[in-house]
Design an enzyme around this catalytic site. Structure first.
Site, PDB file in Angstrom:
ATOM      1  CE1 TYR A 189       9.148   1.428 -15.966  1.00 37.19           C
ATOM      2  CE2 TYR A 189      10.963   2.512 -14.831  1.00 37.19           C
ATOM      3  CZ  TYR A 189       9.850   1.816 -14.677  1.00 37.19           C
ATOM      4  OH  TYR A 189       9.201   1.602 -13.604  1.00 37.19           O
ATOM      5  CE  LYS A 221      11.932  -0.055  -7.047  1.00 39.85           C
ATOM      6  NZ  LYS A 221      10.750  -0.540  -6.715  1.00 39.85           N
ATOM      7  CD  GLU A 226      16.032  -5.520   4.810  1.00 35.68           C
ATOM      8  OE1 GLU A 226      15.744  -6.741   4.345  1.00 35.68           O
ATOM      9  OE2 GLU A 226      15.442  -4.630   5.553  1.00 35.68           O
ATOM     10  CE  LYS A 228      10.473  -0.416  -3.223  1.00 33.47           C
ATOM     11  NZ  LYS A 228       9.149  -1.062  -3.859  1.00 33.47           N
TER      12      LYS A 228
HETATM   13  C1  PBG Z   1       5.954  -0.918  -5.554  1.00 32.55           C
HETATM   14  C2  PBG Z   1       7.120  -0.728  -6.353  1.00 32.55           C
HETATM   15  C3  PBG Z   1       7.708   0.640  -6.582  1.00 32.55           C
HETATM   16  C4  PBG Z   1       8.532   0.622  -7.485  1.00 32.55           C
HETATM   17  C5  PBG Z   1       8.573  -0.788  -8.034  1.00 32.55           C
HETATM   18  N1  PBG Z   1       7.300  -1.488  -7.192  1.00 32.55           N
HETATM   19  C6  PBG Z   1       7.266   2.137  -6.055  1.00 32.55           C
HETATM   20  C7  PBG Z   1       7.292   2.284  -4.560  1.00 32.55           C
HETATM   21  O1  PBG Z   1       7.883   1.314  -3.800  1.00 32.55           O
HETATM   22  O2  PBG Z   1       6.872   3.173  -4.221  1.00 32.55           O
HETATM   23  C8  PBG Z   1       9.369   1.544  -8.229  1.00 32.55           C
HETATM   24  C9  PBG Z   1       9.832   1.513  -9.615  1.00 32.55           C
HETATM   25  C10 PBG Z   1      10.274   2.669 -10.375  1.00 32.55           C
HETATM   26  O3  PBG Z   1      10.199   3.818  -9.885  1.00 32.55           O
HETATM   27  O4  PBG Z   1      10.551   2.600 -11.558  1.00 32.55           O
HETATM   28  N2  PBG Z   1       6.098  -1.317  -4.151  1.00 32.55           N
END
Ligand code: PBG
Length: 331
Positions: A320, A256, A241, A201
């Site tokens: 989405y 992500k 990771e 992430k």
């Molecule tokens: C929370 C989380 C986030 C997203 C999913 N879980 C935001 C972040 O890490 O600040 C982002 C999802 C998206 O942008 O659609 N930790």
């Protein structure tokens, strides 16, 4: 055998002649089984409300959730990822509300499990609950303290599993959280709760609309998550990771954001050959939708963007656009 690969023996356009032929030779296909719909639930909300930076996506009060679930099931989508927007008065430095077994997200999970057969994915991270908007707990100097955060995140994962989540999805990027959550699940008899690790992430600016949607952007302010989420410059580190998370007990790994990181998805899939999900995050969706709404791009770009995830090797995509795309695929 000396098969000529040269024109005109080979005319690659032959296999593109009709739409029927094109579908026969398609190397990748997108189906409704590849889609997961994220849902925002908001505490104390009667009905639903629009989210400015996420066109066509709404926040739902628990009393309006069933109609959205019905739409998702009618579209034959199998799974949802549920995100809470809690009463801001309940936020504190420790994200205490995350441990409340009757909190908003636990109530939403119970409602979904009671009324549908959808697979429910629940995020493990403190950002919807903390007054500072970080995913973990801070030490005295304001640094996100890894080991102190682990206990809270593990306890949060347990409340989500108890509420009935099929998958707990740590999105916090603390070191060691998968091992800690896995041990706790095993010790408490939750042997079939899946850990979907947000393993790679990145610290990305593409999360903006999500933070608006859950109301954490004002809490985070100018703060960044750079000391725990990954640098967009790195790919070897993503493999490191993923390896660690698999060794610690993750069942599925996730990359992500998605589209700007298709190279990472491909590398993860080719290196580990394990179930690999990807998240087409809020900013990616918002970007495409804004262009579609302005008629700068046509709607089909959404389908094309999702097919690119399949080509890169993703088994499944959180997007989405899941409802919209599923509806099209079913036609
Ligand atoms: C929370 C989380 C986030 C997203 C999913 N879980 C935001 C972040 O890490 O600040 C982002 C999802 C998206 O942008 O659609 N930790």
């Amino acid at each position: 055998m000396n098969v000529s690969r040269k024109f005109p023996h080979s005319r690659l356009r032959r296999n593109r002649f009709t739409s029927s032929i094109r579908s026969l030779v398609a190397e990748n296909n997108l189906t409704v089984n590849d889609l997961i719909q994220p849902i925002f639930v908001k505490e104390g909300l009667d009905g639903s409300e629009a989210i400015n930076s996420l066109p066509d996506i709404k926040r739902y009060g628990l009393n309006a959730l069933d109609s959205e679930l019905e739409r998702i099931q009618n579209n034959k989508i199998n799974a949802v990822a549920v995100f809470p927007v809690i009463d801001p008065k309940k936020k504190d430095d420790n994200g205490t509300e995350s441990l409340n077994e009757d909190n908003l997200v636990c109530e939403a999970i119970k409602q979904i499990k009671n009324s549908t057969d959808l697979t429910v994915i629940a995020d493990v991270a403190l950002d919807p609950y903390t007054s500072h908007g970080h995913d973990g707990l801070l030490n005295e100097s304001g640094y996100v303290d890894n080991d102190k955060s682990l206990a809270s995140l593990t306890a949060q994962a347990m409340t989500l599993a108890k509420a009935g989540a099929d998958m707990v999805a740590p999105s916090d990027m603390m070191d060691g959280r998968i091992a800690s959550i896995r041990s706790s699940l095993e010790e408490n008899g939750f042997v079939n709760t899946i850990i979907l690790s947000y393993a790679a992430k990145y610290s990305s600016k593409f999360y903006g609309p999500f933070r608006d949607a859950v109301g954490s952007s004002s809490n985070l302010g100018v703060g960044s998550k750079d000391t725990y989420q990954m640098s967009p410059a790195n790919i070897d580190e993503a493999l490191h990771e993923v390896r660690m998370d698999l060794e610690e007990g993750a069942d599925i790994v996730m990359v992500k954001p998605g589209m700007p990181y298709l190279d990472v998805i491909k590398a993860v899939k080719e290196t580990f050959r394990v179930p690999t999900f990807a998240y087409q995050v809020s900013g990616e969706y918002a970007m495409l939708k804004a262009a579609i709404q302005n008629e700068w791009l046509v709607e089909d770009v959404l389908m094309e963007s999702l097919l690119s995830f399949k080509r890169a090797g993703a088994d499944c995509v959180l997007t989405y656009a899941a409802n919209e795309i599923a509806n099209k695929l079913n036609r």
